[in-house]
Write a protein that holds these residues in place. Structure first.
Motif, mmCIF file in Angstrom:
data_model
loop_
_atom_site.group_PDB
_atom_site.id
_atom_site.type_symbol
_atom_site.label_atom_id
_atom_site.label_comp_id
_atom_site.label_asym_id
_atom_site.label_seq_id
_atom_site.Cartn_x
_atom_site.Cartn_y
_atom_site.Cartn_z
ATOM 1 N N PRO A 75 0.800 -1.232 0.000
ATOM 2 C CA PRO A 75 0.000 0.000 0.000
ATOM 3 C C PRO A 75 0.831 1.280 0.000
ATOM 4 C CG PRO A 75 -0.739 -1.504 1.737
ATOM 5 C CD PRO A 75 0.438 -2.143 1.106
ATOM 6 N N ALA A 76 1.978 1.280 0.679
ATOM 7 C CA ALA A 76 2.765 2.520 0.802
ATOM 8 C C ALA A 76 3.231 3.027 -0.562
ATOM 9 C CB ALA A 76 3.975 2.270 1.701
ATOM 10 N N ALA A 77 3.286 2.146 -1.544
ATOM 11 C CA ALA A 77 3.810 2.540 -2.857
ATOM 12 C C ALA A 77 2.730 3.135 -3.763
ATOM 13 C CB ALA A 77 4.442 1.322 -3.538
ATOM 14 N N VAL A 78 1.460 3.078 -3.343
ATOM 15 C CA VAL A 78 0.370 3.457 -4.261
ATOM 16 C C VAL A 78 0.447 4.932 -4.659
ATOM 17 C CG1 VAL A 78 -2.135 3.663 -4.538
ATOM 18 C CG2 VAL A 78 -1.201 1.662 -3.385
ATOM 19 N N ALA A 79 0.504 5.834 -3.673
ATOM 20 C CA ALA A 79 0.425 7.266 -3.985
ATOM 21 C C ALA A 79 1.587 7.745 -4.866
ATOM 22 C CB ALA A 79 0.326 8.083 -2.691
ATOM 23 N N PRO A 80 2.839 7.424 -4.509
ATOM 24 C CA PRO A 80 3.942 7.885 -5.379
ATOM 25 C C PRO A 80 3.851 7.321 -6.796
ATOM 26 C CG PRO A 80 4.802 6.920 -3.337
ATOM 27 C CD PRO A 80 3.334 6.751 -3.294
ATOM 28 N N ALA A 81 3.432 6.074 -6.926
ATOM 29 C CA ALA A 81 3.368 5.475 -8.269
ATOM 30 C C ALA A 81 2.261 6.139 -9.098
ATOM 31 C CB ALA A 81 3.117 3.977 -8.160
ATOM 32 N N LEU A 82 1.108 6.367 -8.469
ATOM 33 C CA LEU A 82 0.006 6.975 -9.244
ATOM 34 C C LEU A 82 0.316 8.415 -9.630
ATOM 35 C CD1 LEU A 82 -3.167 5.406 -7.701
ATOM 36 C CD2 LEU A 82 -2.364 5.242 -10.052
ATOM 37 N N GLU A 83 1.047 9.097 -8.769
ATOM 38 C CA GLU A 83 1.457 10.461 -9.103
ATOM 39 C C GLU A 83 2.300 10.455 -10.392
ATOM 40 O OE1 GLU A 83 4.318 13.359 -6.784
ATOM 41 O OE2 GLU A 83 2.757 12.520 -5.489
ATOM 42 N N ARG A 84 3.216 9.495 -10.486
ATOM 43 C CA ARG A 84 4.055 9.389 -11.706
ATOM 44 C C ARG A 84 3.182 9.045 -12.920
ATOM 45 N NH1 ARG A 84 8.221 10.016 -8.240
ATOM 46 N NH2 ARG A 84 10.265 10.043 -9.210
ATOM 47 N N ILE A 85 2.283 8.094 -12.745
ATOM 48 C CA ILE A 85 1.455 7.668 -13.884
ATOM 49 C C ILE A 85 0.623 8.852 -14.397
ATOM 50 C CG2 ILE A 85 -0.485 6.173 -14.572
ATOM 51 C CD1 ILE A 85 0.629 4.059 -12.586
ATOM 52 N N ARG A 90 -2.784 9.734 -20.016
ATOM 53 C CA ARG A 90 -4.095 10.390 -19.892
ATOM 54 C C ARG A 90 -5.193 9.383 -19.561
ATOM 55 N NH1 ARG A 90 -6.759 9.314 -24.670
ATOM 56 N NH2 ARG A 90 -5.358 8.763 -26.371
ATOM 57 N N ARG A 91 -4.912 8.091 -19.774
ATOM 58 C CA ARG A 91 -5.951 7.065 -19.569
ATOM 59 C C ARG A 91 -5.363 5.927 -18.743
ATOM 60 N NH1 ARG A 91 -8.736 4.892 -24.975
ATOM 61 N NH2 ARG A 91 -9.732 6.924 -24.789
ATOM 62 N N ILE A 92 -6.205 5.370 -17.823
ATOM 63 C CA ILE A 92 -5.758 4.204 -17.054
ATOM 64 C C ILE A 92 -6.889 3.188 -16.976
ATOM 65 C CG2 ILE A 92 -6.398 5.182 -14.793
ATOM 66 C CD1 ILE A 92 -3.799 3.811 -13.694
ATOM 67 N N VAL A 93 -6.546 1.930 -17.146
ATOM 68 C CA VAL A 93 -7.497 0.832 -16.954
ATOM 69 C C VAL A 93 -6.941 0.009 -15.797
ATOM 70 C CG1 VAL A 93 -8.568 -1.203 -17.993
ATOM 71 C CG2 VAL A 93 -8.157 0.855 -19.378
ATOM 72 N N PHE A 94 -7.699 -0.048 -14.692
ATOM 73 C CA PHE A 94 -7.209 -0.689 -13.471
ATOM 74 C C PHE A 94 -7.934 -2.006 -13.236
ATOM 75 C CE2 PHE A 94 -7.766 -0.817 -8.649
ATOM 76 C CZ PHE A 94 -6.578 -1.504 -8.453
ATOM 77 N N LEU A 95 -7.159 -3.064 -13.003
ATOM 78 C CA LEU A 95 -7.724 -4.381 -12.691
ATOM 79 C C LEU A 95 -8.067 -4.414 -11.210
ATOM 80 C CD1 LEU A 95 -8.341 -7.295 -13.587
ATOM 81 C CD2 LEU A 95 -5.987 -7.880 -12.992
ATOM 82 N N SER A 96 -9.343 -4.201 -10.888
ATOM 83 C CA SER A 96 -9.770 -4.159 -9.496
ATOM 84 C C SER A 96 -10.604 -5.403 -9.202
ATOM 85 C CB SER A 96 -10.557 -2.859 -9.260
ATOM 86 O OG SER A 96 -10.870 -2.719 -7.897
ATOM 87 N N ALA A 97 -11.664 -5.264 -8.425
ATOM 88 C CA ALA A 97 -12.537 -6.379 -8.040
ATOM 89 C C ALA A 97 -13.932 -5.792 -7.789
ATOM 90 C CB ALA A 97 -11.975 -7.055 -6.804
ATOM 91 N N PRO A 98 -14.955 -6.627 -7.645
ATOM 92 C CA PRO A 98 -16.329 -6.096 -7.480
ATOM 93 C C PRO A 98 -16.567 -5.483 -6.092
ATOM 94 C CG PRO A 98 -16.361 -8.327 -8.373
ATOM 95 C CD PRO A 98 -14.979 -8.087 -7.845
ATOM 96 N N LEU A 99 -15.856 -4.411 -5.795
ATOM 97 C CA LEU A 99 -15.892 -3.827 -4.449
ATOM 98 C C LEU A 99 -17.254 -3.255 -4.080
ATOM 99 C CD1 LEU A 99 -12.463 -1.898 -4.438
ATOM 100 C CD2 LEU A 99 -12.937 -4.284 -3.897
ATOM 101 N N LYS A 100 -18.050 -2.885 -5.082
ATOM 102 C CA LYS A 100 -19.328 -2.222 -4.776
ATOM 103 C C LYS A 100 -20.530 -3.139 -4.986
ATOM 104 C CE LYS A 100 -17.522 2.261 -6.223
ATOM 105 N NZ LYS A 100 -17.569 3.267 -7.288
ATOM 106 N N THR A 101 -20.279 -4.394 -5.336
ATOM 107 C CA THR A 101 -21.380 -5.319 -5.638
ATOM 108 C C THR A 101 -21.961 -5.875 -4.339
ATOM 109 O OG1 THR A 101 -20.436 -5.870 -7.763
ATOM 110 C CG2 THR A 101 -21.926 -7.487 -6.819
ATOM 111 N N LEU A 115 -6.912 -2.455 -0.161
ATOM 112 C CA LEU A 115 -5.851 -1.981 -1.065
ATOM 113 C C LEU A 115 -6.461 -1.550 -2.406
ATOM 114 C CD1 LEU A 115 -2.846 -1.620 -1.743
ATOM 115 C CD2 LEU A 115 -2.738 -4.051 -2.298
ATOM 116 N N GLY A 116 -7.371 -2.346 -2.920
ATOM 117 C CA GLY A 116 -8.033 -1.996 -4.188
ATOM 118 C C GLY A 116 -8.780 -0.669 -4.071
ATOM 119 N N ALA A 117 -9.474 -0.494 -2.940
ATOM 120 C CA ALA A 117 -10.235 0.742 -2.727
ATOM 121 C C ALA A 117 -9.288 1.941 -2.649
ATOM 122 C CB ALA A 117 -11.072 0.625 -1.456
ATOM 123 N N GLN A 118 -8.136 1.730 -2.032
ATOM 124 C CA GLN A 118 -7.137 2.813 -1.917
ATOM 125 C C GLN A 118 -6.645 3.225 -3.312
ATOM 126 O OE1 GLN A 118 -3.567 1.536 0.131
ATOM 127 N NE2 GLN A 118 -2.529 3.482 -0.232
#
Ligand code: NAP
Length: 285
Positions: A75-85, A90-101, A115-118
């Motif tokens: 989890p600690a790596a999420v914010a710095p990596a997304l900032e770079r991306i 301009r576009r991102i497709v993220f492999l997540s899970a059915p978090l809202k189902t 972690l996925g929600a973060q």
């Protein structure tokens, strides 16, 4: 021409995305922690990068329009990596899970879900044009869960909650939706809940593998406590606990089945039998 970076290209879904991207009008690059051992096709531009080392990402992202992201790093790596991306693409497709189902199978609190929600929260506020893929259970889990026992020649697979139903999805179908979302307009802000075409108990899935490989496979139900001990040989404790909770919550009702794969790709999701037929060799045939 769209320039795409695949992060997670050596994984189950990432490899499929890579192989399904069209040969024309797309330039593809794959990020790998160890390009020498990545085993990717020779035409692919493989670059060294690590999500936990943000300074390695700028070079990988240089000139990139769209990113396919699989996140299994801490989890600690999420914010710095997304900032770079977000700085490059301009576009991102993220492999997540059915978090809202609402189905109970998908609503058990656990660390993977958090972690996925973060990752999603940071993507949503990043300014990137995003699409979230929300696949349910991967058919390919059978390779790490049941194949070792089956390959060892055992016709009885010891497993917990054998009656728990899921709608296992083929990795190729997840990738087919990913390719559309990466290459086409019209998927911004979409959250695609993806499943296989049928609800099947774990017992029925093992029976199907047996039919495909010509063996009469059965399952022996073991208690969650026995499973907790035995499954630690296959996966970390937090994953074992996540699965035991999800299976227990799923018993007594059919798995969620969606038609999203067909709606997005024009082709129905592959059945578990098709998946098992394509992977028969991995069960020792
Ligand atoms: N299994 C399921 O039933 C299921 C269901 C719904 C959602 N999901 C989600 O799907 C994802 C897993 O997808 P998958 O099975 O295709 O993945 P996978 O086969 O487990 O592969 C993981 C990929 O991530 C890469 N990776 C790991 N740490 C990295 C790092 N620090 N920097 C760069 N790359 C790194 C690995 O590359 P290396 O070659 O460098 O190791 C590999 O390519 C997870 O997020 C999971 O929560 C799974």
């Amino acid at each position: 021409m769209i320039r795409i970076l695949i992060i997670g290209a050596t994984g189950r879904v990432g490899r499929q995305v890579l192989s399904q991207l069209p040969a024309t009008d797309v330039q593809v690059r794959a990020l790998a922690r160890n390009p020498q051992t990545a085993g990717l096709p020779s035409h692919v531009d493989v670059v060294r990068g690590d999500l936990t080392l943000p300074e390695t990402l700028d070079g990988c992202l240089d000139g990139i329009d769209a990113v396919f992201l699989v996140w299994t790093a801490p989890p600690a790596a999420v914010a710095p990596a997304l900032e770079r991306i977000a700085k490059h693409a301009r576009r991102i497709v993220f492999l997540s899970a059915p978090l809202k189902t609402a189905h109970p199978f998908f609503q058990q609190p656990n660390a993977v879900r958090a972690l996925g929600a973060q990752v999603e929260r940071l993507i949503e506020t990043s300014g990137l044009e995003w699409t979230f893929l929300r696949p349910g259970m991967f058919a390919a889990n059978a390779l790490s869960w049941w194949a070792p026992q089956i390959r060892a020649g055992k016709d009885v697979v010891r497993w917990p909650h054998v009656a728990a139903p899921t709608a296992p999805i083929h990795e190729r179908d997840i990738a087919a939706v990913a390719v559309r979302a990466l290459c086409e307009d019209g998927h911004a802000g979409a959250e695609y809940v993806l499943t296989g075409p049928e609800s099947m108990s774990q017992f029925e899935q093992v029976h199907t593998i047996g039919r495909v490989i010509g063996r009469s496979l059965r399952m022996e139900e073991i208690s969650p406590d026995e499973a907790r001990r035995e499954l630690l040989a296959l996966m970390p404790a937090f994953v074992v606990n996540m699965l035991l909770d999800a299976w227990a919550a799923a018993i007594g009702q059919p798995a969620l089945v969606t038609s999203t794969v067909r709606e997005i790709t024009g082709t129905p999701a592959r059945t578990f039998q098709e998946w098992a037929t394509g992977h028969a060799a991995e069960f020792g045939v």
